[in-house]
Design a protein around this motif. Structure first.
Motif, PDB file in Angstrom:
ATOM      1  N   ALA A   1      25.346   7.924 -47.860  1.00  0.00           N
ATOM      2  CA  ALA A   1      24.833   6.845 -48.247  1.00  0.00           C
ATOM      3  C   ALA A   1      25.228   6.451 -49.612  1.00  0.00           C
ATOM      4  N   LEU A   2      24.933   7.407 -50.725  1.00  0.00           N
ATOM      5  CA  LEU A   2      25.540   7.085 -52.065  1.00  0.00           C
ATOM      6  C   LEU A   2      26.830   6.625 -52.020  1.00  0.00           C
ATOM      7  N   LEU A   3      27.655   7.557 -51.354  1.00  0.00           N
ATOM      8  CA  LEU A   3      29.014   7.414 -51.438  1.00  0.00           C
ATOM      9  C   LEU A   3      29.729   6.123 -51.042  1.00  0.00           C
ATOM     10  N   TYR A   4      29.061   5.473 -49.871  1.00  0.00           N
ATOM     11  CA  TYR A   4      29.554   4.499 -49.075  1.00  0.00           C
ATOM     12  C   TYR A   4      28.706   3.255 -49.481  1.00  0.00           C
ATOM     13  N   GLU A   5      27.256   3.245 -49.631  1.00  0.00           N
ATOM     14  CA  GLU A   5      26.373   2.188 -49.893  1.00  0.00           C
ATOM     15  C   GLU A   5      26.456   1.842 -51.219  1.00  0.00           C
ATOM     16  N   TYR A   6      26.617   2.682 -52.197  1.00  0.00           N
ATOM     17  CA  TYR A   6      26.591   2.434 -53.596  1.00  0.00           C
ATOM     18  C   TYR A   6      27.887   2.892 -54.387  1.00  0.00           C
ATOM     19  N   LYS A   7      28.946   2.041 -54.256  1.00  0.00           N
ATOM     20  CA  LYS A   7      30.414   2.388 -54.485  1.00  0.00           C
ATOM     21  C   LYS A   7      30.550   2.337 -56.052  1.00  0.00           C
ATOM     22  N   VAL A   8      29.598   1.351 -56.834  1.00  0.00           N
ATOM     23  CA  VAL A   8      30.263   1.231 -58.074  1.00  0.00           C
ATOM     24  C   VAL A   8      29.277   2.120 -59.064  1.00  0.00           C
TER      25      VAL A   8
ATOM     26  N   SER B   1      15.349   0.168 -48.521  1.00  0.00           N
ATOM     27  CA  SER B   1      15.729   0.764 -47.153  1.00  0.00           C
ATOM     28  C   SER B   1      16.217   2.227 -47.571  1.00  0.00           C
ATOM     29  N   PHE B   2      16.732   2.368 -48.636  1.00  0.00           N
ATOM     30  CA  PHE B   2      17.273   3.920 -49.023  1.00  0.00           C
ATOM     31  C   PHE B   2      15.929   4.876 -49.080  1.00  0.00           C
ATOM     32  N   VAL B   3      15.050   4.149 -49.930  1.00  0.00           N
ATOM     33  CA  VAL B   3      13.682   5.061 -50.135  1.00  0.00           C
ATOM     34  C   VAL B   3      12.930   5.376 -48.985  1.00  0.00           C
ATOM     35  N   ALA B   4      13.124   4.033 -47.806  1.00  0.00           N
ATOM     36  CA  ALA B   4      12.086   4.279 -46.563  1.00  0.00           C
ATOM     37  C   ALA B   4      12.849   5.306 -45.922  1.00  0.00           C
ATOM     38  N   VAL B   5      14.161   5.867 -46.142  1.00  0.00           N
ATOM     39  CA  VAL B   5      14.687   6.935 -45.416  1.00  0.00           C
ATOM     40  C   VAL B   5      14.618   8.351 -46.033  1.00  0.00           C
ATOM     41  N   PHE B   6      14.970   8.404 -47.272  1.00  0.00           N
ATOM     42  CA  PHE B   6      15.029   9.570 -48.150  1.00  0.00           C
ATOM     43  C   PHE B   6      13.806   9.695 -48.922  1.00  0.00           C
ATOM     44  N   GLY B   7      12.997   8.655 -49.027  1.00  0.00           N
ATOM     45  CA  GLY B   7      11.855   8.905 -50.655  1.00  0.00           C
ATOM     46  C   GLY B   7      12.711   8.819 -51.775  1.00  0.00           C
ATOM     47  N   ALA B   8      11.939   8.539 -52.914  1.00  0.00           N
ATOM     48  CA  ALA B   8      12.197   8.293 -54.194  1.00  0.00           C
ATOM     49  C   ALA B   8      12.791   9.542 -54.766  1.00  0.00           C
ATOM     50  N   GLN B   9      12.770  10.668 -54.203  1.00  0.00           N
ATOM     51  CA  GLN B   9      13.486  11.790 -54.578  1.00  0.00           C
ATOM     52  C   GLN B   9      12.645  12.270 -56.107  1.00  0.00           C
ATOM     53  N   THR B  10      13.237  13.389 -56.561  1.00  0.00           N
ATOM     54  CA  THR B  10      12.893  13.732 -57.892  1.00  0.00           C
ATOM     55  C   THR B  10      13.322  12.861 -59.069  1.00  0.00           C
TER      56      THR B  10
ATOM     57  N   ASN C   1      17.667   4.656 -36.688  1.00  0.00           N
ATOM     58  CA  ASN C   1      19.050   4.155 -36.427  1.00  0.00           C
ATOM     59  C   ASN C   1      19.912   4.164 -37.940  1.00  0.00           C
ATOM     60  N   GLN C   2      19.251   3.717 -39.199  1.00  0.00           N
ATOM     61  CA  GLN C   2      19.877   3.903 -40.197  1.00  0.00           C
ATOM     62  C   GLN C   2      20.073   5.538 -40.699  1.00  0.00           C
ATOM     63  N   ALA C   3      19.263   6.148 -40.386  1.00  0.00           N
ATOM     64  CA  ALA C   3      19.454   7.539 -40.847  1.00  0.00           C
ATOM     65  C   ALA C   3      20.399   8.335 -40.015  1.00  0.00           C
ATOM     66  N   LYS C   4      20.613   7.903 -38.589  1.00  0.00           N
ATOM     67  CA  LYS C   4      21.444   8.395 -37.889  1.00  0.00           C
ATOM     68  C   LYS C   4      22.897   8.054 -38.221  1.00  0.00           C
TER      69      LYS C   4
END
Length: 294
Positions: free
Chosen positions: A131-138, A153-162, A259-262
Motif C-alpha cells: 500500500a505504501l509503495l503503490y498508493e503513496y509514491k512520492v 482509509s489506510f488507518v481503517a485497514v492497518f491501524g495508526a501503527q507505532t 475488498n481494500q485489504a484483499k
C-alpha cells in the motif's frame, strides 16, 4: 559418525519411530532431532536435513485446514465479514530464515501440526508495504508512513501503527485497524512433502565477515549453506475478517475494508512476495482462487 544429542529415553523413542517409518513431525525433526556430525564440530548432516523433506502428514494438513475453517465460522457468527481464497506459490518460499536453528537458517513451522504456514503478521506487513509503495509514491519511506497515518482509509485497514519520533501517541488506541489478517494455512502440495532443501553459496565469506578487510577474489573458497524452503506449487489458504470501523468520524463498512485489504494483500503476494529472500524472487504467488461462498 552421525549422532543425535538426546536423553537416553528420548533417543530410544526416536529410534523406534524411525524403524517404524512413522510420519514424523517436521518441526521436531528440524528443530530438535536433526542429526549432527561429531567429526565436523557437530554440524548438521545433509541426511538429517533431507529427512524433513521425505513426507508430510496429510491428515495433519487436513486438521489444520479444518481448524482454520472453524475459526472463520466462529468469526462470522460474531458478526465479522470474512473472505477466504487460495493462492499457489510460483517460486520457493523461505519464511522464518531468522529463527535460530542448528542449520543457521530457520523456517516457520506450525508447532502442533508440523507443517509450513504464513503468519498473519507477515501478511499484514507485506500488505502495508504494498500500500505504501503503490498508493503513496512520492517521498521517503518515513514521509509515506506519516502521510498514510493521516489517511483514514489506510488507518481503517492497518491501524495508526507505532508512533514515530515526534508524533503524538494520544488516542492511538482509538485508531485501531478494522481488518484481521488470518494465518495462511497449507491446502495442498506436490510430492511427498511441501518442504525441499535449498542452498545459498556465498563465495566471498571472508570479504563480508571482516567488512572488506580481505578483498574478494577467485581463490577464496565458497561456503555452501543448505536450508529448508517451501516448494513452488504449494497452495495456501488465505483469509481476512473485518467489522464496520469508525476512523476520524468516517465509517468504513466491513465489506469495503475486506475488498481494500484483499487488493493490497493479493498485490503484495504477486509482486513483493512473502518471507525472506524476496529480492531474488522467493515467495511469489499466483492469482487468487476464490472460495465458494457458504
Amino acid at each position: 559418525m552421525s549422532i543425535v544429542i538426546l536423553p537416553q529415553n528420548t533417543l530410544e523413542v526416536w529410534e523406534r519411530l524411525q524403524r517404524e517409518q512413522t510420519k514424523l513431525h517436521a518441526g521436531l525433526l528440524f528443530y530438535r532431532f536433526i542429526e549432527v556430525d561429531s567429526a565436523k564440530e557437530f554440524k548438521y548432516t545433509d541426511a538429517g536435513l533431507e529427512l524433513v523433506c521425505r513426507r508430510a502428514d496429510t491428515q495433519s494438513a487436513a486438521a489444520l485446514l479444518h481448524r482454520q475453517q472453524n475459526l472463520v465460522s466462529a468469526l462470522q457468527k460474531q458478526g465479522f465479514t470474512v473472505d477466504t481464497w487460495s493462492q499457489d506459490l510460483l517460486t520457493r518460499m523461505a519464511a522464518g530464515l531468522g529463527i535460530a536453528s542448528i542449520t543457521e537458517n530457520g523456517i516457520v513451522i506450525d508447532h502442533i501440526h508440523g507443517l509450513p504456514y504464513i503468519p498473519g503478521s507477515i501478511l499484514k506487513g507485506i500488505s502495508q508495504d504494498y500500500a505504501l509503495l503503490y498508493e503513496y509514491k512520492v517521498g521517503t519511506d518515513t514521509q509515506k508512513r506519516r502521510k498514510a497515518k493521516k489517511d483514514s482509509s489506510f488507518v481503517a485497514v492497518f491501524g495508526a501503527q507505532t508512533a514515530e519520533p515526534g508524533e503524538n501517541i494520544a488516542k492511538f488506541e482509538d485508531r485501531r485497524g478494522g481488518v484481521i489478517f488470518l494465518d495462511a494455512v497449507l491446502e495442498r502440495w506436490n510430492g511427498p512433502s511441501p518442504f525441499e532443501v535449498d542452498i545459498m553459496n556465498p563465495h566471498y565469506q571472508e570479504y563480508y565477515s571482516n567488512e572488506g578487510g580481505t578483498p574478494p577474489a577467485d581463490y577464496l573458497n565458497p561456503n555452501p549453506i543448505k536450508f529448508l524452503a517451501v516448494k513452488a506449487g504449494t497452495r495456501f489458504c488465505f483469509g481476512l475478517a473485518a467489522r464496520d470501523t469508525n476512523i476520524q468520524s468516517t465509517v468504513f463498512g466491513s465489506s469495503q475494508l475486506i475488498n481494500q485489504a484483499k487488493d493490497w494483500l493479493v498485490g503484495a503476494l504477486k509482486t513483493l512476495g512473502a518471507g525472506g529472500k524476496t529480492r531474488v524472487g522467493y515467495g511469489i504467488s499466483g492469482n487468487a482462487i476464490q472460495k465458494p461462498k457458504k
